[in-house]
Design a protein around this motif. Structure first.
Motif, short mmCIF file in Angstrom:
data_model
loop_
_atom_site.label_atom_id
_atom_site.label_comp_id
_atom_site.label_asym_id
_atom_site.label_seq_id
_atom_site.Cartn_x
_atom_site.Cartn_y
_atom_site.Cartn_z
N VAL A 86 0.86 -1.18 0.00
CA VAL A 86 0.00 0.00 0.00
C VAL A 86 0.89 1.23 0.00
N ARG A 87 0.71 2.10 -1.00
CA ARG A 87 1.58 3.26 -1.15
C ARG A 87 0.77 4.53 -1.40
N LEU A 88 1.24 5.61 -0.79
CA LEU A 88 0.63 6.92 -0.97
C LEU A 88 1.48 7.74 -1.94
N PHE A 89 0.81 8.34 -2.92
CA PHE A 89 1.48 9.21 -3.88
C PHE A 89 0.85 10.59 -3.81
N ASN A 90 1.70 11.61 -3.80
CA ASN A 90 1.19 12.97 -3.69
C ASN A 90 0.60 13.47 -5.01
#
Length: 326
Positions: A149-153
């Protein structure tokens, strides 16, 4: 002798449960489905079967354990064996898309999510259409523990990721999920624990260090699930049991979802946005418990702990089966 059969593929998660079972004298044994051979013409042993197969089993070299478990559960149910977290629970464990459909059918709100096949061009096109300019979350449909699970701006940051992403990070079922990033007033989520379909306690989880939210000590995986481009230090205590629990209406709705879905034991994770809206984003039917949080709350080693509540529930299930057989 009739006993509890614990279906699993990862023995390092068993000790807290084993201690709780042994504490009350509950007879039990393991059924390790990291591999196996079964004669379908035979009759399975008596007892109650507790399914702890995990969506993340493929990350431990057990690529087909979930599929093997689905076959074994069909064999068990065909012979009338009591399976705690049976076939329907396993089906939801290994697919967030099916989880979300079941949650919405029960009247619960999930984050805006877009399903995309494992194709970079299609993923980026969907991200631009639904989530530009960002931020947004990328996650595998079949995950577990928050892995992958990854957050990208921004969508551009997502595109940069796919230029260097290693092949082994591709989702095992070929399905990626793009999801809205929910801004919470504080960097926390809540994980509500249920045993026997009933609420046990809620844990507040600090997400500062990323999305690796499995509470068990054995789940520590370093920074494997931290947001891309983020360097943070995990707080000393990420998991805190909430003395006040959760509001009765939400508790009732979550218990109703479990009853509709055939799930006996689960940790359900949700987040509150700035307006107070509750969004449910994960159902973990292979739930683990944090010993430090239970110790701090004064419930460790008691029937109010996660393992203690589970041991008591399984003991009651086993006693019920024995009464019926008498």
């Amino acid at each position: 002798m009739s006993k509890i059969h614990v279906i699993h593929e990862n023995p390092v998660w068993l000790p807290p449960l084993a201690d709780a079972f042994d504490r009350i004298g509950l007879p039990w044994g393991e059924l390790d489905l990291s591999r196996g051979t079964f004669d379908l013409a035979s009759v399975p042993p008596e007892g109650v079967y507790y399914n702890r197969m995990s969506a993340s089993s493929h990350t431990r070299g057990h690529r087909y354990s979930a599929e093997l478990t689905a076959a074994v559960l069909a064999w068990l149910t065909r012979h009338g064996r009591r399976v705690v977290n049976g076939p329907r629970a396993l089906d939801l464990e290994i697919s967030k898309v099916r989880q979300y459909a079941a949650l919405e059918a029960a009247g619960l709100t999930v984050p805006h999510t877009v399903l995309v096949q494992d194709d970079t061009d299609a993923i980026l096109a969907a991200a631009r259409r639904h989530f530009a300019p960002g931020p947004l979350i990328l996650k595998p449909n079949r995950g577990g523990k928050g892995l992958g699970v990854r957050l990208f701006n921004s969508v551009e940051a997502l595109a940069d990721y796919f230029t260097t992403a290693p092949a082994d990070e591709a989702p095992v079922d070929g399905i990626w999920l793009l999801q809205e990033y929910v801004r919470a007033p504080r960097p926390v989520i809540t994980r509500a624990e249920f045993v026997g379909g009933r609420f046990v306690y809620a844990v507040e989880v600090d997400t500062t260090a990323g999305f690796e939210l499995c509470p068990a000590d054995a789940c520590a995986v370093g920074d494997a699930a931290c947001p891309v481009g983020t360097e943070v230090q995990a707080p000393a205590q990420r998991f805190t049991i909430l003395e006040q629990g959760i509001e009765p209406q939400l508790r009732s709705r979550l218990e109703g979802f479990l009853a509709q879905s055939g799930i006996d034991v689960a940790g359900i994770e949700f987040i509150r946005d700035a307006s107070g809206r509750v969004l449910v984003y994960d159902v973990n039917t292979n739930t683990n418990y944090n010993p430090a949080a239970e110790e701090a709350a004064g419930v460790a080693g008691t029937a109010q702990s996660g393992p203690g509540a589970l041991a008591a529930f399984l003991a009651a299930e086993l006693a019920g089966k024995q009464r019926l057989a008498a």
